[in-house]
Design a protein around this motif. Structure first.
Motif, PDB file in Angstrom:
ATOM      1  N   UNK A   1       0.861  -1.280  -0.132  1.00 13.66           N
ATOM      2  CA  UNK A   1       0.034   0.001   0.036  1.00 13.66           C
ATOM      3  C   UNK A   1       0.762   1.208   0.191  1.00 13.66           C
ATOM      4  N   UNK A   2       2.112   1.249   0.750  1.00 16.62           N
ATOM      5  CA  UNK A   2       2.985   2.377   0.552  1.00 16.62           C
ATOM      6  C   UNK A   2       3.459   2.746  -0.766  1.00 16.62           C
ATOM      7  N   UNK A   3       3.635   1.597  -1.509  1.00 17.60           N
ATOM      8  CA  UNK A   3       4.212   1.731  -2.885  1.00 17.60           C
ATOM      9  C   UNK A   3       3.064   2.563  -3.927  1.00 17.60           C
ATOM     10  N   UNK A   4       1.876   1.897  -3.667  1.00 23.37           N
ATOM     11  CA  UNK A   4       0.682   2.383  -4.197  1.00 23.37           C
ATOM     12  C   UNK A   4       0.633   3.893  -3.949  1.00 23.37           C
ATOM     13  N   UNK A   5       0.567   4.212  -2.640  1.00 27.83           N
ATOM     14  CA  UNK A   5       0.396   5.529  -2.375  1.00 27.83           C
ATOM     15  C   UNK A   5       1.287   6.587  -2.733  1.00 27.83           C
ATOM     16  N   UNK A   6       2.737   6.000  -2.884  1.00 28.92           N
ATOM     17  CA  UNK A   6       3.541   6.879  -3.761  1.00 28.92           C
ATOM     18  C   UNK A   6       3.475   6.946  -5.079  1.00 28.92           C
ATOM     19  N   UNK A   7       2.818   6.002  -5.766  1.00 30.50           N
ATOM     20  CA  UNK A   7       2.695   6.096  -7.064  1.00 30.50           C
ATOM     21  C   UNK A   7       3.892   5.211  -7.879  1.00 30.50           C
ATOM     22  N   UNK A   8       4.269   4.240  -6.997  1.00 35.01           N
ATOM     23  CA  UNK A   8       5.441   3.297  -7.548  1.00 35.01           C
ATOM     24  C   UNK A   8       4.822   1.829  -7.077  1.00 35.01           C
ATOM     25  N   UNK A   9       3.372   1.515  -7.543  1.00 29.90           N
ATOM     26  CA  UNK A   9       2.760   0.354  -7.279  1.00 29.90           C
ATOM     27  C   UNK A   9       3.688  -0.912  -7.662  1.00 29.90           C
ATOM     28  N   UNK A  10       4.105  -1.724  -6.656  1.00 26.11           N
ATOM     29  CA  UNK A  10       5.026  -2.868  -6.629  1.00 26.11           C
ATOM     30  C   UNK A  10       4.691  -4.114  -5.732  1.00 26.11           C
ATOM     31  N   UNK A  11       4.815  -5.201  -6.329  1.00 26.22           N
ATOM     32  CA  UNK A  11       4.442  -6.331  -5.097  1.00 26.22           C
ATOM     33  C   UNK A  11       5.631  -6.308  -3.944  1.00 26.22           C
ATOM     34  N   UNK A  12       5.245  -6.836  -2.824  1.00 33.11           N
ATOM     35  CA  UNK A  12       6.266  -6.865  -1.900  1.00 33.11           C
ATOM     36  C   UNK A  12       6.349  -8.238  -1.384  1.00 33.11           C
ATOM     37  N   UNK A  13       7.387  -8.831  -1.453  1.00 35.01           N
ATOM     38  CA  UNK A  13       7.841 -10.159  -0.677  1.00 35.01           C
ATOM     39  C   UNK A  13       8.508 -10.080   0.566  1.00 35.01           C
ATOM     40  N   UNK A  14       8.150 -10.719   1.534  1.00 34.06           N
ATOM     41  CA  UNK A  14       8.864 -10.633   2.638  1.00 34.06           C
ATOM     42  C   UNK A  14       9.614 -12.139   2.634  1.00 34.06           C
ATOM     43  N   UNK A  15      10.869 -12.220   3.372  1.00 38.05           N
ATOM     44  CA  UNK A  15      11.505 -13.369   3.496  1.00 38.05           C
ATOM     45  C   UNK A  15      10.632 -14.391   4.035  1.00 38.05           C
ATOM     46  N   UNK A  16      10.154 -14.090   5.370  1.00 38.54           N
ATOM     47  CA  UNK A  16       9.434 -14.954   6.020  1.00 38.54           C
ATOM     48  C   UNK A  16       8.174 -15.507   5.206  1.00 38.54           C
ATOM     49  N   UNK A  17       7.419 -14.738   4.536  1.00 39.57           N
ATOM     50  CA  UNK A  17       6.334 -15.125   3.862  1.00 39.57           C
ATOM     51  C   UNK A  17       6.750 -16.051   2.636  1.00 39.57           C
ATOM     52  N   UNK A  18       7.931 -15.790   2.038  1.00 39.49           N
ATOM     53  CA  UNK A  18       8.582 -16.638   1.082  1.00 39.49           C
ATOM     54  C   UNK A  18       8.777 -17.909   1.522  1.00 39.49           C
TER      55      UNK A  18
END
Length: 237
Positions: A84-101
Motif C-alpha cells: 500500500x505504501x508503494x501504491x500511495x507513492x505512485x510506484x505500485x509494486x508487489x512486496x515479498x517478505x523473506x518470512x512469507x517466502x
C-alpha cells in the motif's frame, strides 16, 4: 541478502539474457534481539516509500526474524501494508517478505515436516518455530547457533552447514531449511546438502529469490541452487 540474491539473479543473463538492477534501503539493527527487531520493523514503511521512488518492479523485505518476531501470520499484514505504501507513492509494486517466502516455499514443496538451521539465540529460534507451526509446518529437529551479533551472522562459515545438517534428524523430514536467515550465508552449500541428504534443501534467500522471479513473471530457475529453484515447480503456485 545483499550478496546471495544478486548472485542468484546474476547467473541468469547467460540463460535468459536478463539484466537486473538492485536498490536498497536499510532498516537499522545491530543486535538480533526482540527489542531491536521491533524497532527495525517500524522503519519498514518508510523504506518501502523510498524504494518506490525508484519505481522498482518488486520489493523484498529481507529480515525473516524481523517479521516472525511480530507474531504468527505477520508476513501477510506486512506485505499488504508495504504494498500500500508503494501504491500511495505512485510506484505500485508487489512486496515479498523473506518470512512469507519461506512459509510459501515449504508449501510449494509440500513439506509438512522440516528440519532447520538458524543463527539466532534460542528464544528467537523458538519464536520462529512457533511461527512455522502456526502455519501448519512441523519442525521436527533444529540447530540454533546462538549468534546475536548481526554482522557476525554474515561472517559465519557456510562450509560448516553441511556437517551441521548431517547431525540433524532428517529421516522423517520432507525438507531442510539450511539457513532460516537471509543474513547467514548458505548458497554455496545448498546443492551439496541436497545431494548428500536426498531431500529438498533451501533457504530464506532462495525462497525470496523464487518469489522475486515469480512476481516479475520470469522463470524461477537458478542453476545449482536446489530443487526450489530448479524450474520444475508450478509457477505462481
Amino acid at each position: 541478502m545483499e550478496t546471495e540474491i544478486p548472485a542468484m539473479l546474476n547467473t541468469r543473463p547467460d540463460l535468459y539474457g536478463e539484466e537486473f538492477t538492485f536498490h536498497s534501503s536499510r532498516m537499522r539493527m545491530q543486535s538480533v534481539t526482540q527489542e531491536e527487531l521491533e524497532q527495525m520493523d517500524e522503519q519498514s514503511k518508510h523504506c518501502a516509500t523510498l524504494l518506490s521512488d525508484a519505481r522498482c518492479d518488486v520489493l523484498a523485505y529481507a529480515c525473516l526474524i524481523g517479521i516472525m518476531a511480530q507474531g504468527p501470520g505477520y508476513h501477510e499484514e506486512s506485505e499488504a501494508a508495504l504494498h500500500q505504501q508503494t501504491v500511495e507513492n505512485g510506484g505500485d509494486a508487489p512486496v515479498v517478505t523473506s518470512a512469507g517466502a519461506l512459509v510459501r516455499a515449504i508449501k510449494r514443496l509440500e513439506a509438512d515436516k522440516i528440519a532447520l538451521i538458524a543463527p539466532y539465540v534460542e528464544e528467537l529460534t523458538q519464536t520462529m518455530i512457533d511461527y512455522f507451526e502456526s502455519a501448519g509446518v512441523d519442525v521436527i529437529d533444529y540447530e540454533t547457533l546462538e549468534c546475536p551479533d548481526n554482522l557476525e551472522v554474515a561472517q559465519l562459515d557456510q562450509r560448516n552447514l553441511v556437517n551441521i545438517a548431517a547431525d540433524l534428524d532428517t529421516d522423517a523430514a520432507d525438507a531442510l531449511v539450511l539457513s532460516s536467515c537471509v543474513q547467514m550465508p548458505s548458497l554455496n552449500s545448498i546443492q551439496a546438502a541436497e545431494d548428500t541428504l536426498g531431500l529438498p534443501v533451501f533457504s530464506a534467500a532462495t525462497a525470496t529469490t523464487y518469489e522475486i522471479l515469480d512476481n516479475l513473471g520470469l522463470s524461477t530457475q537458478v542453476p545449482g541452487a536446489g530443487r526450489l529453484l530448479s524450474g520444475g515447480l508450478n509457477e505462481g503456485h
